[in-house]
Design an enzyme around this catalytic site. Structure first.
Site, PDB file in Angstrom:
ATOM      1  N   GLY A  73       0.828  -1.198   0.000  1.00  0.00           N
ATOM      2  CA  GLY A  73       0.000   0.000   0.000  1.00  0.00           C
ATOM      3  C   GLY A  73       0.866   1.253   0.000  1.00  0.00           C
ATOM      4  N   TYR A  79      -4.836   8.377  -5.460  1.00  0.00           N
ATOM      5  CA  TYR A  79      -3.829   7.310  -5.359  1.00  0.00           C
ATOM      6  C   TYR A  79      -3.955   6.593  -4.010  1.00  0.00           C
ATOM      7  CZ  TYR A  79       0.811   5.286  -4.560  1.00  0.00           C
ATOM      8  OH  TYR A  79       1.839   4.437  -4.253  1.00  0.00           O
ATOM      9  N   LYS A 124      -5.232   2.589  -3.208  1.00  0.00           N
ATOM     10  CA  LYS A 124      -4.431   1.636  -2.447  1.00  0.00           C
ATOM     11  C   LYS A 124      -5.155   1.172  -1.184  1.00  0.00           C
ATOM     12  CE  LYS A 124      -0.354   1.418  -4.571  1.00  0.00           C
ATOM     13  NZ  LYS A 124       0.340   0.178  -4.836  1.00  0.00           N
ATOM     14  N   PRO A 127       4.493   1.096   3.174  1.00  0.00           N
ATOM     15  CA  PRO A 127       5.804   1.742   3.257  1.00  0.00           C
ATOM     16  C   PRO A 127       5.682   3.267   3.237  1.00  0.00           C
ATOM     17  CG  PRO A 127       5.515   0.707   1.108  1.00  0.00           C
ATOM     18  CD  PRO A 127       4.279   0.430   1.917  1.00  0.00           C
ATOM     19  N   ASN A 171       7.708   7.032   2.410  1.00  0.00           N
ATOM     20  CA  ASN A 171       8.317   7.549   1.191  1.00  0.00           C
ATOM     21  C   ASN A 171       9.663   6.864   0.957  1.00  0.00           C
ATOM     22  OD1 ASN A 171       6.467  10.009   0.653  1.00  0.00           O
ATOM     23  ND2 ASN A 171       6.956  10.113   2.827  1.00  0.00           N
ATOM     24  N   LEU A 172       9.846   6.328  -0.232  1.00  0.00           N
ATOM     25  CA  LEU A 172      11.066   5.574  -0.550  1.00  0.00           C
ATOM     26  C   LEU A 172      12.044   6.415  -1.359  1.00  0.00           C
ATOM     27  CD1 LEU A 172       9.385   2.193  -1.554  1.00  0.00           C
ATOM     28  CD2 LEU A 172      10.284   2.870   0.684  1.00  0.00           C
ATOM     29  N   HIS A 231       9.464  12.126  -6.977  1.00  0.00           N
ATOM     30  CA  HIS A 231       9.167  12.375  -5.564  1.00  0.00           C
ATOM     31  C   HIS A 231      10.153  13.403  -5.035  1.00  0.00           C
ATOM     32  CE1 HIS A 231       7.109   8.395  -5.892  1.00  0.00           C
ATOM     33  NE2 HIS A 231       6.237   9.041  -5.143  1.00  0.00           N
ATOM     34  N   TRP A 259       8.605  23.659  -2.924  1.00  0.00           N
ATOM     35  CA  TRP A 259       7.199  23.877  -2.594  1.00  0.00           C
ATOM     36  C   TRP A 259       6.998  23.932  -1.085  1.00  0.00           C
ATOM     37  CZ3 TRP A 259       4.599  19.685  -6.161  1.00  0.00           C
ATOM     38  CH2 TRP A 259       4.755  20.076  -7.497  1.00  0.00           C
ATOM     39  N   ARG A 299       8.411  14.529   6.655  1.00  0.00           N
ATOM     40  CA  ARG A 299       8.182  13.264   5.957  1.00  0.00           C
ATOM     41  C   ARG A 299       9.118  12.212   6.537  1.00  0.00           C
ATOM     42  NH1 ARG A 299       4.630  15.882   4.660  1.00  0.00           N
ATOM     43  NH2 ARG A 299       3.794  16.424   2.623  1.00  0.00           N
TER      44      ARG A 299
END
Length: 195
Positions: free
Chosen positions: A43, A73, A77, A100, A102-103, A116, A135, A142
């Site tokens: 997810g 999105y 998921k 997971p 943020n990868l 990303h 931004w 995060r």
């Protein structure tokens, strides 16, 4: 799945919803039909509500609507978790749901339209001469996880976990976007202005 940063999520919400929902729904259904021993849904933390307290806890997954910038999105998921629970209940299918954070890592997407935050900031710092624009205010935080660590966590969960409750996969700490961009600027040698 179809994935990307905030910009592409905003530009293509229908694609992000449809692609991720239909891929997952069909894969899970055919895994069930063909008797796959265990199905692992990967997810996303984008499924969490916009105002979820940090650190994210699995029990907060239904406490509100996701962040609008990537809600289609995240909801697609999240619906896969609903499907997983329904299949587990009706068919006894072994399905686990992993979330997971943020990868980042090798092979990441550096396209300015779809990347990303980490690859976007790296590219900006490497290509800019005097200034980069980031931004937001920089106060947002995060959590990030290196892709190899995530892959290892998925394998371990696949081998050792078989319950209906979702499981977060993360590093266990967050970083502000301001600190992140400062770190990336230092590591890439960017000495210009950050706006």
């Amino acid at each position: 799945g179809t994935v990307g940063g905030i910009g592409i999520n905003l530009a293509q919400p229908g694609t992000f919803f449809y692609d991720n929902l239909i891929m997952g729904v069909q894969l899970m259904e055919y895994a069930r039909r063909y008797g796959v021993e265990k199905f692992v849904v990967v997810g996303t933390v984008c499924a969490y509500p916009k105002h979820t307290p940090v650190p994210f806890r699995e029990e907060n997954l239904w406490d509100g609507y996701p962040e609008e910038t990537n809600a289609p999105y995240g909801l697609a998921k999240k619906m896969l978790w609903v499907q997983a629970q329904a299949y587990r209940e009706q068919y006894g299918t072994s399905i686990i749901y992993l979330l997971p954070v943020n990868l980042y890592g090798p092979g990441d997407n550096f396209d300015p339209e779809g990347s990303h935050v980490i690859p976007a900031l790296i590219r900006k710092c490497l290509e800019a001469k005097d200034e980069i624009v980031v931004w937001g205010t920089g106060k947002a935080t995060r959590e990030f996880l290196y892709v190899d660590d995530c892959a290892e966590a998925i394998v371990l969960a696949t081998r050792r976990y078989d319950k209906p409750q979702p499981v977060n996969l993360g590093a266990g700490f967050e970083i502000s976007i301001k600190k992140l961009v400062t770190l990336i600027a230092r590591l890439t040698g960017f000495k210009g202005r950050i706006r």
